[in-house]
Design a protein around this motif. Structure first.
Motif, short mmCIF file in Angstrom:
data_model
loop_
_atom_site.label_atom_id
_atom_site.label_comp_id
_atom_site.label_asym_id
_atom_site.label_seq_id
_atom_site.Cartn_x
_atom_site.Cartn_y
_atom_site.Cartn_z
N ARG A 341 78.03 130.21 16.19
CA ARG A 341 76.68 129.66 17.16
C ARG A 341 75.36 129.54 16.32
NH1 ARG A 341 72.61 128.41 18.25
NH2 ARG A 341 71.48 128.92 20.08
N THR A 345 72.53 124.45 14.09
CA THR A 345 71.45 123.70 13.41
C THR A 345 71.49 123.20 12.24
OG1 THR A 345 69.92 125.06 14.77
CG2 THR A 345 68.88 123.78 13.17
N LYS A 356 66.36 116.48 18.55
CA LYS A 356 66.40 117.57 19.43
C LYS A 356 65.56 117.51 20.69
CE LYS A 356 66.51 120.50 15.31
NZ LYS A 356 67.79 120.93 15.32
N ASN A 400 70.52 118.19 21.91
CA ASN A 400 70.55 117.45 20.92
C ASN A 400 71.57 116.24 20.71
OD1 ASN A 400 68.79 119.25 20.28
ND2 ASN A 400 69.97 120.35 18.49
N GLU A 437 61.28 126.42 24.24
CA GLU A 437 61.06 127.51 23.33
C GLU A 437 60.43 127.07 21.80
OE1 GLU A 437 64.41 129.80 22.47
OE2 GLU A 437 65.51 128.17 21.60
N HIS A 438 60.39 125.88 21.69
CA HIS A 438 59.98 125.33 20.34
C HIS A 438 58.64 124.97 20.38
CE1 HIS A 438 64.38 124.30 19.22
NE2 HIS A 438 64.28 125.55 19.16
#
Ligand code: 2HG
Ligand code: ZN
Length: 480
Positions: A341, A345, A356, A400, A437-438
């Motif tokens: 997982r 990225t 993204k 993404n 969340e980014h």
């Protein structure tokens, strides 16, 4: 004549006097790692990187910059681990901003297993905070892929989420107190360890998620939880995104308090990890098009989590939701499943250019998001490859898009706004958010008027004006 955009020799002299030789980097070889973001979306320039070792030093630097004024090249870009996904910590291209690194402010100030609190400085890594908590028999439950590098100040400034939001909430839910250097150089000491404190506006929550545009977080009181006594982890091949959601619901109905993480991965995402990351293997008999990763954890002794997980998976296998599952038998197997997982990225980076979309929708809408956004992107650009994955249990999917094979990466990235808007249209239709969340950083301020316009953006701009009237703090980030 000195460049009007650059800090004056007098300001430099003042900063050098405050920080000493170790605290001020000006050689381009030393400043280079601080002017580019991890994704290589932006490259800025800076005259200097300030590296204060104490809150008092940091405050003195900010006061000196405030006295000089933002227009005199004294604006400040606070920088933690520089792991932002949206260019939140890069300085401007014209070299007019100073970078302020928190790296030397990295002490654990106090830990209390009865209060379940950790008081820690902003430059400590998330990993260091987790380790300090663990050493005291507790858990700091925020977990993200970049935790070895990301720092507490950045975690709080971006209100990071990560893998355990489904159980413990975001960074915002894990902070009890803050110490902040304000844009005029004053220190606000709000390092309170209280669970109840209704004394006016909740100022700490203003700075959480502000991405350094209102001041610089220098230390925090973090909320800890009792350490888990049992954990159980499974990787499941599931029939579809709908089946993954049904499995989540089944688990929630069976033992809601046990769910620590519930992640979704696509077949393509996992294939990219297996292709690009050495030493990983799929612990299932056959690959699938959809996967769910479940982690259960509890501080209760003898809770029988393994039996709980087996019972739920058995029922899900019978119903056809789950096609196959592997339960970790050891800590090494647990880590190996999580690696599949967490390397998403990096694998996507190695595969080529990608755009993204860190989006969220109500949890019940995640399968619809995945289906509709995949179709919409295929219609926009033939050959584009959707790699949705992420935190299904809290509704945050990283939708993404990988460039079509053989396409020029620059030509693909030039279409990033069209791609983001295509996904955004589906997200909006499902009552979701364009940044889960980014954060907003430098990449997404242009979206703010469209998504958060009217009274909401007006209030944000007024708050910025009230707290940072000179526009000294992280210019060009968050607000358009
Ligand atoms: C994760 O969940 C991070 O792994 C990064 O938020 C997501 O690479 C991404 O888009
Ligand atoms: Zn994530």
């Amino acid at each position: 004549m000195p460049d009007a955009n650059q800090p004056s020799p007098a300001l430099f002299e003042r900063l050098r006097a405050i920080l000493g030789p170790r605290g001020l980097l000006t050689d381009p070889a030393d400043t280079a790692p601080h002017v580019q973001d991890w994704r290589r979306l932006y490259r800025g320039r800076t005259a200097a990187v300030l590296r204060p070792a104490t809150t008092a030093e940091l405050a003195a630097c900010v006061a000196a910059c405030a006295a000089a004024g933002a227009a005199a090249g004294a604006a400040i870009v606070p920088q933690g681990g520089n792991t932002s996904m949206v260019g939140g910590a890069v300085p401007a291209e014209d070299g007019s901003e100073l970078v302020l690194s928190l790296a030397r402010l990295n002490r654990v100030r106090a830990i209390d297993p009865i209060d379940l609190t950790l008081t820690i400085e902003a430059g400590a890594t998330l990993k260091a905070a987790q380790t300090a908590a663990q050493d005291a028999g507790c858990l700091f439950p925020l977990s993200i892929g970049s935790e070895g590098t990301a720092q507490i100040g950045g975690i709080l400034s971006t209100n990071a989420g990560g893998n355990n939001t489904v159980r413990y909430g975001n960074a915002r839910d894990l902070v009890l107190g803050l110490e902040v250097v304000l844009p005029d150089g004053r220190i606000w000491n709000g390092l309170r360890r209280l669970r109840k404190d209704n004394t006016g506006y909740c100022l700490r929550q203003l700075f959480v998620g502000a991405e350094g545009t209102l001041g610089i977080i220098t230390a925090a009181v973090l909320r800890l939880v009792p350490r888990p006594r049992e954990t159980a982890v499974a990787l499941c091949a599931v029939a579809s995104p709908e089946a993954a959601l049904a499995l989540f619901h089944r688990m929630q109905t069976h033992d809601p308090a046990a769910i620590q993480a519930f992640e979704y991965m696509s077949g393509l995402g996992l294939r990219l990890v297996l292709k690009h990351i050495p030493g990983v293997t799929l612990p299932l008999a056959a690959p699938a098009e959809h996967y769910a990763l479940i982690e259960l954890a509890t501080p209760r002794p003898n809770a029988g989590l393994r039996a709980t997980l087996e019972a739920v998976l058995e029922a899900a296998l019978d119903s056809g939701e789950v096609l196959d599952a592997a339960i970790a038998e050891s800590e090494a197997q647990r880590a190996a499943i999580w690696k599949l997982r967490e390397e998403h990225t990096e694998a996507q980076k190695r595969e080529g250019a990608s755009v993204k979309n860190d989006v969220s929708v109500p949890v019940s809408k995640v399968p619809e998001l995945i289906r509709r956004a995949t179709l919409a992107c295929a219609a926009l650009m033939p050959g584009i490859r959707a790699v949705p994955f992420g935190h299904m249990g809290d509704g945050n999917i990283h939708f993404n898009l990988q460039q079509p094979p053989g396409m020029d990466p620059a030509a693909f990235l030039a279409r990033d706004h069209a791609i983001m808007d295509t996904v955004g249209d589906v997200v909006r239709d499902l009552d979701g958010s364009f940044s889960a969340e980014h954060g907003i950083g430098k990449l997404k301020p242009y979206m703010m008027p469209d998504w958060r316009g009217g009274a909401e953006l007006d209030l944000m701009q007024r708050i910025k004006q009230a707290i940072d009237p000179q526009g000294l703090m992280n210019p060009g980030k968050v607000l358009p």
